[in-house]
Design a protein around this motif. Sequence first.
Motif, PDB file in Angstrom:
ATOM      1  N   ASP A   1      55.258 -15.456 -37.967  1.00 45.95           N
ATOM      2  CA  ASP A   1      54.338 -14.897 -36.997  1.00 45.95           C
ATOM      3  C   ASP A   1      54.021 -15.959 -35.954  1.00 45.95           C
ATOM      4  O   ASP A   1      53.823 -17.128 -36.288  1.00 45.95           O
ATOM      5  N   LYS A   2      53.992 -15.568 -34.672  1.00 46.70           N
ATOM      6  CA  LYS A   2      53.897 -16.556 -33.597  1.00 46.70           C
ATOM      7  C   LYS A   2      52.659 -17.437 -33.728  1.00 46.70           C
ATOM      8  O   LYS A   2      52.738 -18.661 -33.551  1.00 46.70           O
ATOM      9  N   GLN A   3      51.522 -16.854 -34.042  1.00 44.45           N
ATOM     10  CA  GLN A   3      50.307 -17.657 -34.156  1.00 44.45           C
ATOM     11  C   GLN A   3      50.406 -18.646 -35.309  1.00 44.45           C
ATOM     12  O   GLN A   3      50.012 -19.812 -35.193  1.00 44.45           O
ATOM     13  N   GLN A   4      50.976 -18.200 -36.425  1.00 46.46           N
ATOM     14  CA  GLN A   4      51.150 -19.098 -37.567  1.00 46.46           C
ATOM     15  C   GLN A   4      52.114 -20.227 -37.225  1.00 46.46           C
ATOM     16  O   GLN A   4      51.883 -21.394 -37.590  1.00 46.46           O
ATOM     17  N   ALA A   5      53.190 -19.902 -36.507  1.00 47.62           N
ATOM     18  CA  ALA A   5      54.166 -20.926 -36.130  1.00 47.62           C
ATOM     19  C   ALA A   5      53.527 -21.965 -35.222  1.00 47.62           C
ATOM     20  O   ALA A   5      53.746 -23.173 -35.379  1.00 47.62           O
ATOM     21  N   ARG A   6      52.721 -21.515 -34.262  1.00 44.93           N
ATOM     22  CA  ARG A   6      52.046 -22.463 -33.361  1.00 44.93           C
ATOM     23  C   ARG A   6      51.108 -23.385 -34.137  1.00 44.93           C
ATOM     24  O   ARG A   6      51.029 -24.593 -33.872  1.00 44.93           O
ATOM     25  N   GLU A   7      50.369 -22.803 -35.085  1.00 45.69           N
ATOM     26  CA  GLU A   7      49.421 -23.608 -35.851  1.00 45.69           C
ATOM     27  C   GLU A   7      50.151 -24.643 -36.702  1.00 45.69           C
ATOM     28  O   GLU A   7      49.715 -25.800 -36.815  1.00 45.69           O
ATOM     29  N   GLU A   8      51.276 -24.247 -37.298  1.00 51.61           N
ATOM     30  CA  GLU A   8      52.051 -25.211 -38.087  1.00 51.61           C
ATOM     31  C   GLU A   8      52.592 -26.331 -37.207  1.00 51.61           C
ATOM     32  O   GLU A   8      52.612 -27.497 -37.606  1.00 51.61           O
ATOM     33  N   TYR A   9      53.029 -25.975 -36.017  1.00 54.22           N
ATOM     34  CA  TYR A   9      53.545 -26.979 -35.083  1.00 54.22           C
ATOM     35  C   TYR A   9      52.430 -27.948 -34.688  1.00 54.22           C
ATOM     36  O   TYR A   9      52.605 -29.171 -34.710  1.00 54.22           O
ATOM     37  N   ASP A  10      51.279 -27.412 -34.323  1.00 49.86           N
ATOM     38  CA  ASP A  10      50.161 -28.262 -33.911  1.00 49.86           C
ATOM     39  C   ASP A  10      49.669 -29.136 -35.059  1.00 49.86           C
ATOM     40  O   ASP A  10      49.326 -30.304 -34.863  1.00 49.86           O
ATOM     41  N   ASP A  11      49.624 -28.565 -36.274  1.00 46.88           N
ATOM     42  CA  ASP A  11      49.202 -29.338 -37.443  1.00 46.88           C
ATOM     43  C   ASP A  11      50.153 -30.512 -37.676  1.00 46.88           C
ATOM     44  O   ASP A  11      49.716 -31.624 -38.004  1.00 46.88           O
ATOM     45  N   ALA A  12      51.457 -30.249 -37.509  1.00 46.65           N
ATOM     46  CA  ALA A  12      52.442 -31.310 -37.705  1.00 46.65           C
ATOM     47  C   ALA A  12      52.235 -32.432 -36.698  1.00 46.65           C
ATOM     48  O   ALA A  12      52.234 -33.614 -37.049  1.00 46.65           O
ATOM     49  N   LEU A  13      52.036 -32.075 -35.432  1.00 49.56           N
ATOM     50  CA  LEU A  13      51.840 -33.099 -34.406  1.00 49.56           C
ATOM     51  C   LEU A  13      50.528 -33.852 -34.622  1.00 49.56           C
ATOM     52  O   LEU A  13      50.452 -35.066 -34.398  1.00 49.56           O
ATOM     53  N   SER A  14      49.509 -33.144 -35.069  1.00 52.79           N
ATOM     54  CA  SER A  14      48.216 -33.799 -35.296  1.00 52.79           C
ATOM     55  C   SER A  14      48.297 -34.811 -36.428  1.00 52.79           C
ATOM     56  O   SER A  14      47.551 -35.792 -36.448  1.00 52.79           O
ATOM     57  N   SER A  15      49.208 -34.582 -37.377  1.00 48.44           N
ATOM     58  CA  SER A  15      49.357 -35.505 -38.498  1.00 48.44           C
ATOM     59  C   SER A  15      50.483 -36.510 -38.289  1.00 48.44           C
ATOM     60  O   SER A  15      50.846 -37.243 -39.209  1.00 48.44           O
TER      61      SER A  15
END
Length: 786
Positions: free
Chosen positions: A79-93
């Motif tokens: 799901d697009k929103q879930q994919a964006r959140e996973e991407y942002d979480d990865a960059l934040s960490s």
Amino acid sequence: MVTCCGLITASKDPVPLRSIEVQLDVRDHVGTVVSTLHYQNKEDKPIEALFVFPLPADAAVCHFSGTIGATQIVAELKDKQQAREEYDDALSSGRQAFLLEESQQSPDIFSLSVGSLPPGESASIRLEYVTELAVQADAGLMFTLPAVLNPRYQPPGSEGGSVQMTSVAASLVPYSLSFCARVSSPRPVSKVESNCSLDPLQYLNSEQSKATVQLADGHKFDRDVELLIYYKGAHQPTAVVEAGQASARPGTLMGDPAVMLSLYPEFPQAVMSSAASCGEFVFLMDRSGSMDCPINQNKGRQTRIDSARDTLLLLLKSLPMGCYFNIYSFGSTYEHVFPKSMEYTEETMGEALDKVKNMQANLGGTAILQPLKHIYSQTCIPSQSRQLFVFTDGEVENTRQVINLVKTHSGSHRCFSFGIGEGASSALINGIAKEGGGHAQFIRGDERMQLKAMQSLRFALQPAVVDISITWDLPKGVSATVLSPPITAIFQGHRSLIYAQLTGESSEAAEGHVTIKYILAGHPSQNQLRFGLQPAEDTGLTVHRLGTRTLIRSLETEGSERGQEQDGGVKAKVVELSIQSGVSSSFTAFVAVNKSNSEPIQGPLLRRKVPLPVCCSPCSMPGFQAVAMAAPRQPPHVKTRLMKAMQGFKGRRQKSSNVHGAVSSSSLTECSLPVQTPTDPLMQLVSLQKVSGCWELDAALAAALGKASQEVQKLKPPEVEKEVWATVLALVWLHGFKSDTRDEWGLLAMKAVSWIRAQNTPLAPDCVAAANTLLGCNVQREAVGL
């Protein structure tokens, strides 16, 4: 301070994209494309690279993966929103991640994000999609690799945000492109042509059914890469049955076999010749600022609006007697020649042509929605089927809104669309033609708009096909679930594609057949195709993916029509189909996170936007969306989504200073520029033809023929009327000097011949011979049609 080294943009920001490699595998009329993008961070800080780029609107994106060093990461569809959140979480960490998503507003635009690329590190991104090759009028199969994405105009008050992109002049693109194509077919490959320089075609077998070709070095990114593939022999109806995915559950779309049917309906000649060809012809012409761009890159080239004027002249002269017509033009506002469609007479055509000659690309942006609404608000004329011709460079933002509007009114008209120039939106041009039951054309490079327009006019003059139905005759225990939307338009010799899921079991020798039935000019007609149910070898999941993409597109359109508050069920179904099939959609995105790098990447993360070539930049006009290179990104520990800067992919509203488009009370003739006289001899001659089809014997005709008036008058056979003599001269000149453009003037020549025959006066045997003598031609009377 960032060290500017390696490739940099005009704003001195380093560009991490180094090169793009594209491999195309064509099997008959379906292409599989694998693009590999090579990135390298030559800066002293970690970066996030952002690339907004075009793809064919009907492409089924089915694979996305990345390689960093020796580590390969295969992306998952979510799901697009879930994919964006996973991407942002990865960059934040501090982890490396990739994100690929389709624009919410236009399905031919994608964004690729490469996050947390460490200093000195390289990465390769692999993107794969499958697409259908479009059949051209000359039977060639067209593959287009979009290389140009022009800024898209967003009308004030339209839904959604803008597609943010970074663009540079084509000559300044700081990365390279290599392109190689492999073609295979049951029939021999006769030739492969392109609008770009190619290395020689190499055949791979003695039957010449397999071949390879590649783009020559030094591609300039000033145009889309087009490949025209020609096979020996005419296109024939075909069926490709493909086995289901072994790992998928039987009874599901991916687990069951799928079939792709390619139909080429043939209409009975007796019905075609007896059908009356009249109607209401409405022409909608783009007059936005971008239409002032050159139509191609050659010296002495016409602008798009110049070519559009010539095309309208040719169309108006080729219309049949007894029809009705009107001309609209649009930019930020819109105008029309007449308040409503008028009968096609000498007076109305003359008035229209006077205004067409003054058309300039001076109406601002590309707000096409309002003029379409006005056209559809006009009552249809009884017994005159409405044919809408839309000419635009396709640089609009509210693509889905426009397509939905055309679909809403599909029962009252047919829509023929023309994408002008490099970078025209394939989603818009194909979408409105498909939903409007018409035909789409693209005019790129050295192609003449006039030729494409006349091809579509011939389609429009074919009688409308109604009551179209598809019936399946399959073995007992086997059923078909059609994935394609209902066929709304059929044209003589034009391909119709049908995808279906086959459920049940059958023997290897089992056959099925499909019948397409329709009413043509009041006559029931049908075409059949018989096919074996044994799955073909080595097709992979191409048919399944294209069929799923077709179904997803239909569902997305349905959801868009219902509105955001009611499309929850449609969205859930699209997400489920997308994830099961591995085919992207507007509601899903590919995301990949590198979980193997144990040490978080340290330091501020800089965003670098990869520029895309733009052939015509109207960015200075209000409403056009483009962005410069972005400022440094906040540190990774602060959670800020990349896509907040990509408003077109977030669906946020964009403010604009433009005034909302409305019907202009001004006339098209209020332009200050003088009336233009066609300089092309063909256009000069065409401009002199009367509505009835004849020419007058006067000084203007003599000048167009390159002769003196006295000379033209002197050689006229005494028993031949002046107008008949003038019309014969024009026909002989066309056949003698412009035979290579016959497809452009053929319809108006037929009208001229019909006029001569209607005079009921015998044509002197030496009339054509006298015309040949005067003009220095050797045209046979039979060739002229007399």
